[in-house]
Motif scaffolding. Structure first.
Motif, PDB file in Angstrom:
ATOM      1  N   GLN A  32       0.832  -1.195   0.000  1.00 26.59           N
ATOM      2  CA  GLN A  32       0.000   0.000   0.000  1.00 26.59           C
ATOM      3  C   GLN A  32       0.867   1.246   0.000  1.00 26.59           C
ATOM      4  OE1 GLN A  32      -2.627  -0.386   3.345  1.00 26.59           O
ATOM      5  NE2 GLN A  32      -4.051  -1.671   2.218  1.00 26.59           N
ATOM      6  N   ASP A  36       1.380   4.315  -3.297  1.00 31.28           N
ATOM      7  CA  ASP A  36       0.816   5.653  -3.091  1.00 31.28           C
ATOM      8  C   ASP A  36       1.128   6.518  -4.305  1.00 31.28           C
ATOM      9  OD1 ASP A  36      -0.318   7.938  -2.085  1.00 31.28           O
ATOM     10  OD2 ASP A  36       1.303   8.353  -0.675  1.00 31.28           O
ATOM     11  N   SER A  38       0.241   9.686  -4.657  1.00 39.46           N
ATOM     12  CA  SER A  38       0.265  11.114  -4.331  1.00 39.46           C
ATOM     13  C   SER A  38       1.573  11.743  -4.805  1.00 39.46           C
ATOM     14  CB  SER A  38       0.131  11.313  -2.818  1.00 39.46           C
ATOM     15  OG  SER A  38      -1.101  10.799  -2.375  1.00 39.46           O
ATOM     16  N   ARG A  54      -4.664  11.862  -2.377  1.00 44.51           N
ATOM     17  CA  ARG A  54      -5.706  10.975  -1.868  1.00 44.51           C
ATOM     18  C   ARG A  54      -7.015  11.730  -1.829  1.00 44.51           C
ATOM     19  NH1 ARG A  54      -6.187   5.697  -1.803  1.00 44.51           N
ATOM     20  NH2 ARG A  54      -4.376   4.642  -1.032  1.00 44.51           N
ATOM     21  N   CYS A  55      -8.075  11.036  -2.195  1.00 50.11           N
ATOM     22  CA  CYS A  55      -9.398  11.654  -2.262  1.00 50.11           C
ATOM     23  C   CYS A  55     -10.404  10.533  -2.007  1.00 50.11           C
ATOM     24  CB  CYS A  55      -9.555  12.275  -3.646  1.00 50.11           C
ATOM     25  SG  CYS A  55     -11.133  12.979  -4.046  1.00 50.11           S
ATOM     26  N   TYR A  59      -8.101   8.626  -5.692  1.00 46.76           N
ATOM     27  CA  TYR A  59      -7.255   9.789  -5.938  1.00 46.76           C
ATOM     28  C   TYR A  59      -7.990  10.846  -6.748  1.00 46.76           C
ATOM     29  CZ  TYR A  59      -3.386   6.969  -4.317  1.00 46.76           C
ATOM     30  OH  TYR A  59      -2.560   6.195  -3.547  1.00 46.76           O
ATOM     31  N   SER A  96     -11.710   1.911  -6.569  1.00 43.52           N
ATOM     32  CA  SER A  96     -10.645   0.939  -6.758  1.00 43.52           C
ATOM     33  C   SER A  96     -11.109  -0.123  -7.753  1.00 43.52           C
ATOM     34  CB  SER A  96     -10.302   0.291  -5.415  1.00 43.52           C
ATOM     35  OG  SER A  96      -9.279  -0.653  -5.578  1.00 43.52           O
TER      36      SER A  96
END
Length: 146
Positions: A32, A36, A38, A54-55, A59, A96
């Motif tokens: 994880q 990422d 970001s 991140r949202c 994302y 996802s």
């Protein structure tokens, strides 16, 4: 004398299961962290940079810098055609899906919003796709710059 051997086997199996559970949770946490997305990404045409953050469960992407006039001239809403593109959210990839995320992408070049996806291809590379009817897709490879 069979019962002590069964208890020992059961005890050993429980220990192995505990070790495997701990190892899999550690690997999952590392995966994880490695996945990422970001950061700031250079678009394939090198005309813009997009800040991905991140949202919700996925994302969002916001234009961080752009070349050219820098205004949203093709927006379907005439009231937004003079707004600056820097700071405009162009990506909402909150669902996802397999190896990546699905959602929508706004293309300021034509003012249209498409079904889209964001898929990591490596630690510093993502594939961004915008699709019409899920079959006609345009893909770009973006590279992380920070």
């Amino acid at each position: 004398m069979t019962p002590p051997r069964v208890n020992l086997t059961h005890s050993v199996l429980m220990h192995i299961a505990a070790v495997l559970l701990l190892a899999s949770s550690t690997v999952g946490a590392q995966a994880q962290k490695a996945a990422d997305l970001s950061g700031v990404w250079q678009t394939e045409t090198a005309g813009s940079t997009v800040r991905i953050a991140r949202c919700g469960g996925g994302y969002c992407g916001t234009i961080a810098a752009t070349a050219g006039s820098g205004v949203d001239a093709q927006n379907p809403d005439p009231a937004l055609r003079s707004r600056k593109l820097v700071g405009v959210q162009i990506m909402q990839a909150g669902t996802s899906s397999g190896a990546g995320f699905e959602g929508s992408l706004y293309n300021p070049n034509d003012g249209k919003t498409y079904a889209g996806s964001l898929t990591p291809k490596g630690p510093d590379t993502v594939e961004v796709a915008g699709c019409v009817l899920s079959v006609l897709c345009k893909r770009q490879t973006w590279r992380r710059i920070r």
